[in-house]
Design a protein around this motif. Structure first.
Motif, short mmCIF file in Angstrom:
data_model
loop_
_atom_site.label_atom_id
_atom_site.label_comp_id
_atom_site.label_asym_id
_atom_site.label_seq_id
_atom_site.Cartn_x
_atom_site.Cartn_y
_atom_site.Cartn_z
N LEU A 130 57.31 -35.52 -16.27
CA LEU A 130 56.09 -35.82 -15.42
C LEU A 130 54.69 -34.62 -16.05
O LEU A 130 53.43 -35.04 -16.88
CB LEU A 130 56.18 -36.69 -14.48
CG LEU A 130 56.58 -37.75 -14.43
CD1 LEU A 130 57.01 -38.12 -12.93
CD2 LEU A 130 56.23 -38.71 -15.20
N TYR A 190 54.12 -43.49 -11.00
CA TYR A 190 53.34 -42.16 -10.58
C TYR A 190 52.36 -42.11 -11.46
O TYR A 190 51.74 -42.59 -12.07
CB TYR A 190 53.53 -41.21 -11.05
CG TYR A 190 55.44 -40.91 -10.59
CD1 TYR A 190 55.17 -39.48 -9.30
CD2 TYR A 190 56.73 -41.28 -11.21
CE1 TYR A 190 56.52 -39.30 -8.76
CE2 TYR A 190 58.08 -40.12 -10.29
CZ TYR A 190 57.99 -39.82 -9.45
OH TYR A 190 58.85 -39.10 -8.56
N LYS A 206 56.10 -38.12 -3.07
CA LYS A 206 56.01 -39.86 -3.29
C LYS A 206 57.64 -40.53 -2.10
O LYS A 206 57.81 -39.66 -0.97
CB LYS A 206 57.39 -39.36 -4.48
CG LYS A 206 58.80 -39.15 -4.57
CD LYS A 206 59.34 -39.43 -5.39
CE LYS A 206 60.72 -39.04 -5.18
NZ LYS A 206 61.50 -37.65 -5.44
N TRP A 236 57.87 -33.89 -6.81
CA TRP A 236 56.76 -34.90 -6.34
C TRP A 236 56.23 -35.39 -4.99
O TRP A 236 57.13 -35.22 -4.86
CB TRP A 236 56.38 -35.16 -7.07
CG TRP A 236 56.47 -34.83 -9.03
CD1 TRP A 236 56.96 -35.69 -9.76
CD2 TRP A 236 55.71 -34.33 -10.06
NE1 TRP A 236 57.30 -35.15 -11.25
CE2 TRP A 236 56.21 -33.63 -11.23
CE3 TRP A 236 54.39 -33.15 -8.99
CZ2 TRP A 236 56.17 -33.01 -11.66
CZ3 TRP A 236 54.26 -32.19 -10.46
CH2 TRP A 236 54.73 -32.14 -11.19
N GLY A 256 54.66 -42.47 -6.14
CA GLY A 256 54.09 -41.12 -5.79
C GLY A 256 52.91 -40.15 -6.92
O GLY A 256 52.61 -41.03 -8.28
N CYS A 257 52.73 -39.02 -6.72
CA CYS A 257 51.25 -38.73 -7.85
C CYS A 257 52.28 -37.14 -8.26
O CYS A 257 52.78 -36.91 -7.71
CB CYS A 257 50.05 -38.26 -6.59
SG CYS A 257 49.82 -40.03 -6.44
N VAL A 258 51.38 -37.44 -9.40
CA VAL A 258 52.07 -35.95 -9.93
C VAL A 258 50.09 -35.59 -9.87
O VAL A 258 49.31 -35.69 -10.42
CB VAL A 258 51.50 -35.62 -10.77
CG1 VAL A 258 51.93 -34.69 -12.25
CG2 VAL A 258 53.43 -35.79 -11.71
N SER A 291 56.97 -44.71 -15.36
CA SER A 291 57.54 -44.88 -13.96
C SER A 291 59.40 -44.05 -14.36
O SER A 291 59.78 -43.78 -15.69
CB SER A 291 58.54 -46.13 -13.37
OG SER A 291 56.87 -46.57 -13.45
N ALA A 304 50.71 -44.98 -3.23
CA ALA A 304 51.37 -43.11 -4.12
C ALA A 304 50.14 -42.44 -2.90
O ALA A 304 50.40 -40.91 -2.59
CB ALA A 304 51.14 -42.93 -4.89
N ASP A 339 61.50 -35.12 -13.06
CA ASP A 339 60.53 -34.36 -12.60
C ASP A 339 59.98 -34.09 -13.84
O ASP A 339 58.16 -33.88 -13.82
CB ASP A 339 60.60 -34.14 -11.31
CG ASP A 339 61.44 -35.61 -10.18
OD1 ASP A 339 60.93 -36.50 -10.56
OD2 ASP A 339 61.09 -34.72 -9.11
#
Length: 155
Positions: A144, A105, A58, A56, A28-30, A91, A71, A141
């Motif tokens: 991050l 991420y 994902k 996030w 996934g991505c921030v 991660s 992602a 989370d």
């Protein structure tokens, strides 16, 4: 009252190899952007009605899928945005439904797109770093947010 041992004998044949439980691979991505109004940094959180949580964007990788490609696919599916990835962030490793899960991420800037509610995600929020940290359901989370901020210091 205990169950006779023989009834469960077959289910223990693999207990000597617990490492055979495959880790669920996800990515996934921030996701971030500069506010169209103030120019301040905003982070994108997604709300999943199935879990009633804020996280996030994902999801699980498809077999053989490149983690970064996965992602970005998940970001597009869950937020409607295309994203430009930057630094990989730490991660997350945790148990999901009793199975080990690894989520890779990346920091990614939202480039374009519009959110439309779907089965997986019914709402998204663009929040400041502090608001995002408070709003995220899982403590893992929240960490991050700091990692993302740190990644900006090194660019």
């Amino acid at each position: 009252m205990s169950t006779p041992r023989s009834a469960h004998a077959h289910s223990h044949s693999h207990s000597h190899a617990p490492h055979r439980t495959l880790t669920v691979q996800a990515a996934g991505c921030v996701l971030w952007r500069r506010s169209p109004v103030t120019g301040e940094l905003e982070l994108c959180l997604v709300h999943r009605p199935k879990y009633d949580d804020w996280s996030w964007p994902k999801g699980k990788l498809k077999p053989g899928e490149d983690p970064l490609a996965g992602a970005l696919r998940e970001v597009a599916e869950e937020t409607g945005h295309t994203a430009a990835p930057a630094a990989e962030l730490p991660s997350a490793h945790y148990l999901a439904k009793g199975r080990p899960k690894r989520v890779r991420y990346w920091a990614a800037e939202a480039v374009s797109g519009t959110f439309a509610p779907n089965d997986e995600v019914d709402r998204i929020l663009w929040l400041s770093a502090d608001e995002a940290r408070r709003h995220l359901t899982e403590a893992r989370d929240q960490a991050l947010v700091d990692e993302l901020m740190r990644s900006f210091e090194h660019t």
